[in-house]
Design a protein around this motif. Structure first.
Motif, PDB file in Angstrom:
ATOM      1  N   THR A 262      49.846 -11.755 -86.476  1.00 42.50           N
ATOM      2  CA  THR A 262      49.597 -10.735 -87.091  1.00 42.50           C
ATOM      3  C   THR A 262      47.894 -11.510 -87.271  1.00 42.50           C
ATOM      4  N   ALA A 263      47.397 -11.530 -86.139  1.00 45.28           N
ATOM      5  CA  ALA A 263      45.728 -12.482 -85.487  1.00 45.28           C
ATOM      6  C   ALA A 263      45.784 -11.392 -85.076  1.00 45.28           C
ATOM      7  N   GLU A 264      44.179 -10.901 -84.996  1.00 47.96           N
ATOM      8  CA  GLU A 264      43.204  -9.905 -84.363  1.00 47.96           C
ATOM      9  C   GLU A 264      41.921 -11.236 -83.624  1.00 47.96           C
ATOM     10  N   ALA A 265      42.648 -10.641 -82.681  1.00 43.54           N
ATOM     11  CA  ALA A 265      41.687 -11.696 -81.674  1.00 43.54           C
ATOM     12  C   ALA A 265      39.859 -10.690 -81.114  1.00 43.54           C
ATOM     13  N   SER A 266      39.089 -11.454 -81.278  1.00 41.63           N
ATOM     14  CA  SER A 266      38.064 -10.997 -80.989  1.00 41.63           C
ATOM     15  C   SER A 266      37.147 -11.650 -79.369  1.00 41.63           C
ATOM     16  N   PRO A 267      36.757 -10.931 -78.519  1.00 42.88           N
ATOM     17  CA  PRO A 267      37.251 -11.160 -77.503  1.00 42.88           C
ATOM     18  C   PRO A 267      35.582 -11.620 -77.277  1.00 42.88           C
ATOM     19  N   PRO A 268      35.260 -12.693 -76.838  1.00 40.15           N
ATOM     20  CA  PRO A 268      34.064 -13.461 -76.236  1.00 40.15           C
ATOM     21  C   PRO A 268      32.948 -13.614 -76.181  1.00 40.15           C
ATOM     22  N   GLU A 269      33.499 -12.539 -75.619  1.00 35.83           N
ATOM     23  CA  GLU A 269      31.765 -11.751 -75.026  1.00 35.83           C
ATOM     24  C   GLU A 269      31.244 -10.904 -76.097  1.00 35.83           C
ATOM     25  N   SER A 270      32.127 -10.725 -77.125  1.00 42.87           N
ATOM     26  CA  SER A 270      31.430  -9.614 -78.386  1.00 42.87           C
ATOM     27  C   SER A 270      30.129 -10.408 -79.115  1.00 42.87           C
TER      28      SER A 270
ATOM     29  N   ASN B  70      29.001 -25.441 -79.764  1.00 47.02           N
ATOM     30  CA  ASN B  70      30.040 -25.544 -81.163  1.00 47.02           C
ATOM     31  C   ASN B  70      30.176 -24.570 -81.609  1.00 47.02           C
ATOM     32  N   ASP B  71      30.405 -23.231 -80.963  1.00 43.49           N
ATOM     33  CA  ASP B  71      30.931 -21.756 -81.672  1.00 43.49           C
ATOM     34  C   ASP B  71      32.043 -21.748 -82.711  1.00 43.49           C
ATOM     35  N   ALA B  72      32.842 -22.760 -82.042  1.00 44.75           N
ATOM     36  CA  ALA B  72      34.315 -22.848 -83.464  1.00 44.75           C
ATOM     37  C   ALA B  72      34.840 -21.399 -83.402  1.00 44.75           C
ATOM     38  N   ARG B  73      34.887 -21.140 -81.831  1.00 42.54           N
ATOM     39  CA  ARG B  73      35.551 -20.258 -81.567  1.00 42.54           C
ATOM     40  C   ARG B  73      37.051 -19.934 -81.528  1.00 42.54           C
ATOM     41  N   GLY B  74      37.738 -19.376 -81.286  1.00 41.29           N
ATOM     42  CA  GLY B  74      39.474 -19.580 -81.479  1.00 41.29           C
ATOM     43  C   GLY B  74      40.107 -18.195 -81.584  1.00 41.29           C
TER      44      GLY B  74
ATOM     45  N   SER C  33      38.785 -16.952 -86.246  1.00 40.14           N
ATOM     46  CA  SER C  33      37.904 -16.682 -85.010  1.00 40.14           C
ATOM     47  C   SER C  33      37.185 -15.326 -85.846  1.00 40.14           C
ATOM     48  N   ASP C  34      38.238 -14.064 -86.008  1.00 38.34           N
ATOM     49  CA  ASP C  34      37.440 -12.849 -85.974  1.00 38.34           C
ATOM     50  C   ASP C  34      36.188 -13.265 -86.982  1.00 38.34           C
ATOM     51  N   ILE C  35      37.110 -13.481 -88.611  1.00 41.31           N
ATOM     52  CA  ILE C  35      36.076 -12.957 -90.050  1.00 41.31           C
ATOM     53  C   ILE C  35      35.002 -13.835 -89.908  1.00 41.31           C
ATOM     54  N   ARG C  36      34.967 -15.603 -88.773  1.00 40.02           N
ATOM     55  CA  ARG C  36      34.204 -15.833 -88.945  1.00 40.02           C
ATOM     56  C   ARG C  36      33.042 -15.093 -87.675  1.00 40.02           C
ATOM     57  N   THR C  37      32.557 -14.434 -87.322  1.00 40.62           N
ATOM     58  CA  THR C  37      32.357 -14.294 -86.314  1.00 40.62           C
ATOM     59  C   THR C  37      31.318 -12.380 -86.738  1.00 40.62           C
TER      60      THR C  37
END
Length: 919
Positions: free
Chosen positions: A645-653, A671-675, A680-684
């Motif tokens: 159910t999660a939608e990932a966002s590519p790190p390059e974005s 410490n970008d806290a990516r995951g 991770s997408d909403i935080r981006t």
């Protein structure tokens, strides 16, 4: 009935032809002792007491062993429990002493005041919202007046600072105690009362009726001079009440004979009761009075609420001291000093027997010097301050709070009338071992324990019902984990009224809280109200209401387009998502709503921040701070959802977004806290919104500065880039008020950055030095407000750095702002302020503290290796970068390599710095 002054209505030792009228001061221990002596001498056949006649049916409960004063009679409207009135009674109240004496001797007890049904209705008619007792319509003020409480459980005081007691129509009300004290040459009415009554010891063979005769004559003289002592409304109330008292008195005389009747009432009423009046006139006065259906019961009371400073009209200044006077058979001062010493010892103050002896001697000496018969409260206070407290008022404040006023809480029998909800509350209090107490105490709960979880549910449900027995508090241990809650508990008498009011929602705590939550969800018109209600339902574990609240939440969120309201509603909703996961209540639907709400905030926030005025920018900054903290919780909740159910966002974005807004990408390992996942997408998306706000000129400086600070603290900006943006904001082309607002937003909440980053401090210092004199007065309030938020140590360090001078400055192309982001566009050449304040680590100075650290923490320092300068020693490695510089914060480990966390903590409990406690 005998006519004339009150003294003529007080017979001698023989049972005569007039009823025994005992005028008292409410809550006066001297009056209580005199009442008991007079009743023993007279031995009446019936006792009348000033109070509501509705209480005749429950007066027998006063004789039970489980009834422990202070207690109060509570009368309230049957269909609106919030309209209520109290009649408090302490163990040293004359009325209580008389009632207990009568019940012990098997005498009937009847109340003779105006019925509560009329009193509450009259209060509404006058616009006071309560009964006559609400305004202390005794006419006698606090000293000798009535002890009624106020409507809604709050007692209205009869005094206002500087103006004396006032009636409801604004006229000054007479305080008979103060008038008598002034006549006797006393400045303090309480001191006069102590000398004349409280310290008066009855001698053998003395007339037990003499005190009442003298006091009755004094009240008669005052009434002749001042009338009822109040305004027109108080005069009418007094006439009505005294007419009803006379009718009840006549009924008792016809039934038991004049010599067999004794009546205890406020001394102010005695002349009216003894005066000749026709029964037909009294009945005419009572005809046509408004009436309400009422219910009455006994409730616990506290000494603290007997105090006059609580607003209680007939209150006294020192309930604890008066209780001590009444309970002490002899050696009053010695016993009191012993209590004080015991209290101070319990609080770790050094008090010996010698202190007690010397304090007693000093109190007696002060009484002799001041011409008082024995040492009173004033002398004991002075002696305790000088001897036991060594002149300090800090421990003396503890004595005032715990002993002079006191925190005694009364108890009532289980057989006292109560609504079903009250019974359920009491049952859960007993099963969960949560005993109500008058003193404030803190309660820490571990929600992983079944009992603590049940306590949490009860307290949250009571809060939802408006019964604020417990309020959330900050943990004493500083814990912010979601498995822990801290509460501050104190039981107040008016909570009985709140419980009766909440009884209309249901017969149990759970059913009542569910019904009220459903009703509030249907009536809510603001999205933030619904999200807060959803949080309450999750914390209180009300599954029956959560479905209704969720449907209302989805409807409000879909219709609300105001970004400010969406941002205001998001934090409570995200907390509900997070704590719903922790408590296992299932919050998948909340997560979807929160994700959608967060997306709308990220998209609509930049346009909503354009063109805001100063007040609007301040409100929006608060919303941004709250949303920023919530995004971390929402990201974590999204990461815990199933991967499908999660939608990932590519790190390059993320890097592409940085480049698009002209922001340097953070250093490698930041410490970008990516995951992976929706979290991770909403935080981006949120970080991208902050970058847009930080770089747009149309955004108020307060918001731009705040966004830069948030990105810097999270490691999404390097200090170099933050310095560039600050240089742009503080450039000469920016108006001084706008630049000051930028600084306020950037430094709001703490100025430690200025201590550790010399470049930022140099930019602020240079800009401030360049502000023109005519504009400096405009920006000074903003700057003063910003720097006032700094801790004293930070302000002192910043001032010391500026005073020493030598701050970094650009040396190439000149100007305070020709540094990073300045006119030249090149990095400034920085020079250190002085040794110890440079840009790098001073290895020699750092090594100098190692010997001391080795003595304090040998197990940690021994791992650091030999000191620099010793055989084989090397300079110490550079410390890890500050988290704001974009580097990972190293995880502390113990000697076995395990992560440093609290014993017994789970992975779910290990919270990030952005998480908040549930309460």
């Amino acid at each position: 009935m005998t006519t004339g002054h009150a003294g003529t209505a007080v017979p001698g030792a023989e049972r005569g032809g007039a009823p025994l009228l005992l005028g008292v001061r409410h809550h006066g221990p001297g009056s209580a002792r005199a009442v008991r002596a007079a009743l023993e001498a007279r031995r009446p056949r019936v006792l009348l007491v000033e109070g509501p006649p509705e209480a005749d049916g429950i007066i027998a409960l006063a004789g039970e062993e489980t009834m422990r004063p202070p207690v109060a009679l509570l009368a309230h409207a049957a269909d609106e429990p919030g309209r209520a009135v109290f009649w408090p009674l302490a163990g040293f109240s004359p009325e209580w002493v008389a009632v207990r004496w009568a019940l012990e001797h098997g005498l009937p007890v009847r109340f003779m005041d105006l019925p509560a049904a009329h009193a509450l209705a009259l209060g509404d008619e006058d616009g006071a919202g309560g009964s006559d007792e609400n305004s202390n319509g005794d006419g006698g003020g606090a000293a000798l007046g009535d002890e009624g409480g106020g409507a809604n459980g709050d007692e209205d005081g009869d005094g206002a600072e500087g103006g004396g007691p006032r009636s409801t129509d604004g006229s000054v009300r007479v305080d008979p105690l103060a008038v008598l004290a002034e006549t006797a040459g006393y400045d303090d009415a309480e001191e006069w009362w102590e000398d004349v009554v409280e310290h008066r010891a009855a001698r053998a063979g003395s007339d037990p009726y003499a005190p009442f005769a003298v006091l009755g004559e004094a009240m008669a003289a005052l009434r002749e001079q001042h009338g009822t002592g109040g305004g027109r409304r108080e005069h009418r109330r007094d006439l009505i009440r005294e007419a009803h008292m006379r009718l009840r008195l006549r009924e008792a005389v016809r039934e038991f004979g004049a010599g067999g009747v004794a009546a205890v009432c406020g001394a102010w009423h005695v002349p009216a009761l003894a005066a000749q009046a026709r029964a037909t006139d009294d009945r005419r006065l009572l005809r046509g009075l408004p009436k309400l259906k009422t219910e009455i019961t006994w409730v616990p009371w506290t000494h603290r609420r007997l105090a006059r400073r609580s607003g209680y009209g007939a209150g006294i200044t020192s309930p604890g001291w008066y209780g001590h006077l009444f309970a002490s058979p002899d050696r009053v001062v010695e016993r009191w000093m012993t209590k004080v010493a015991r209290l101070l010892r319990d609080e770790d103050h050094g008090v010996s027997s010698a202190h007690v002896i010397e304090a007693v001697r000093l109190a007696d000496s002060l009484a002799a010097m001041r011409g008082r018969p024995v040492a009173g409260l004033a002398e004991t206070i002075d002696a305790v301050r000088a001897v036991m407290c060594e002149g300090s008022d800090v421990p003396l404040a503890l004595v005032r709070d715990k002993l002079i006023v006191g925190d005694v809480l009364g108890e009532v029998p289980e057989g006292a009338p109560a609504v079903p909800l009250q019974r359920d509350v009491e049952r859960q209090q007993r099963s969960l071992r949560l005993k109500p107490e008058a003193s404030e105490r803190e309660l820490d709960l571990d929600l992983r324990k079944e009992t603590d979880a049940a306590r949490s549910r009860l307290l949250h449900r009571l809060r939802l019902l408006g019964i604020d027995w417990a309020v959330p508090a900050r943990s004493r241990t500083g814990s912010t984990g979601t498995f822990r809650e801290s509460w501050r508990l104190r039981w107040e008498p008016e909570l009985a009224v709140r419980t009766a009011e909440a009884g209309v929602w249901g017969t149990t705590v759970e059913s009542a809280a569910t019904a009220k939550a459903v009703s509030q969800a249907a009536e809510a018109t603001v999205l933030a109200e619904v999200t807060a209600l959803a949080e309450h339902c999750l914390l209180a574990e009300l599954p029956g209401a959560l479905g209704v609240v969720m449907r209302a939440l989805a409807d409000r969120a879909a219709l609300d387009a105001d970004v400010g309201r969406l941002a205001e509603a998001l934090p409570a909703l995200v907390r509900s998502v997070r704590y719903g996961n922790v408590r296992g209540t299932g919050s998948a639907a909340l997560t979807d709503v929160a994700q959608g709400l967060a997306e709308r905030v990220c998209v609509g926030l930049p346009p909503a921040c354009s063109g805001l005025d100063a007040d609007g920018a301040e409100r929006m900054r608060g919303h941004i701070d709250a949303v920023h903290r919530s995004m971390a919780l929402l990201a974590q909740a999204g990461a815990e959802r199933p991967p499908a159910t999660a939608e990932a966002s590519p790190p390059e974005s993320q890097d592409a977004a940085d480049a698009a807004h002209g922001v340097d990408a953070p250093a490698a390992g930041a410490n970008d806290a990516r995951g992976d996942g929706a979290g991770s997408d909403i935080r981006t998306r949120w970080r991208s919104a902050l970058r847009r706000l930080a770089t747009r000129d149309r955004i108020p400086g307060l918001i731009r500065g705040r966004c830069v600070r948030l990105l810097l603290d999270e490691g999404r900006l390097t200090h170099k880039e933050a310095a560039r943006l600050m240089g742009l904001a503080l450039s000469p082309g920016t108006a001084p008020p706008e630049a000051a607002a930028w600084i306020e937003g950037f430094l709001g909440g703490g100025g430690m950055l200025l201590v550790h980053d010399e470049r930022l401090l140099a930019l602020v210092d240079g800009w401030l030095s360049s502000v023109p004199e005519d504009a400096f007065k405009d920006v000074l309030p903003l700057l003063r407000r910003t720097f006032a938020e700094f801790e004293p140590g930070v302000r002192r360090t910043v001032g010391e750095l500026v005073r020493r001078g030598g701050l970094s400055a650009a040396t190439a192309t000149g100007g305070a702002f020709d540094g990073p982001g300045g006119v030249g566009g090149q990095a400034a050449q920085l020079r250190p302020v002085r040794p110890g304040f440079g840009h790098g680590l001073d290895a020699a100075r750092a090594a100098a503290v190692l010997p001391t650290l080795r003595l304090l923490m040998p197990e940690l320092v021994t791992e650091a290796g030999p000191e620099p300068g010793t055989a084989g020693g090397q300079p110490p490695p550079a410390p890890p970068p500050h988290p704001a510089d974009g580097a990972h914060r190293p995880e502390r480990t113990d000697q076995k390599g395990h992560a440093d966390r609290e014993p017994g903590a789970t992975d779910r409990e290990s919270e990030t710095d952005d998480e908040e406690a549930p309460v």
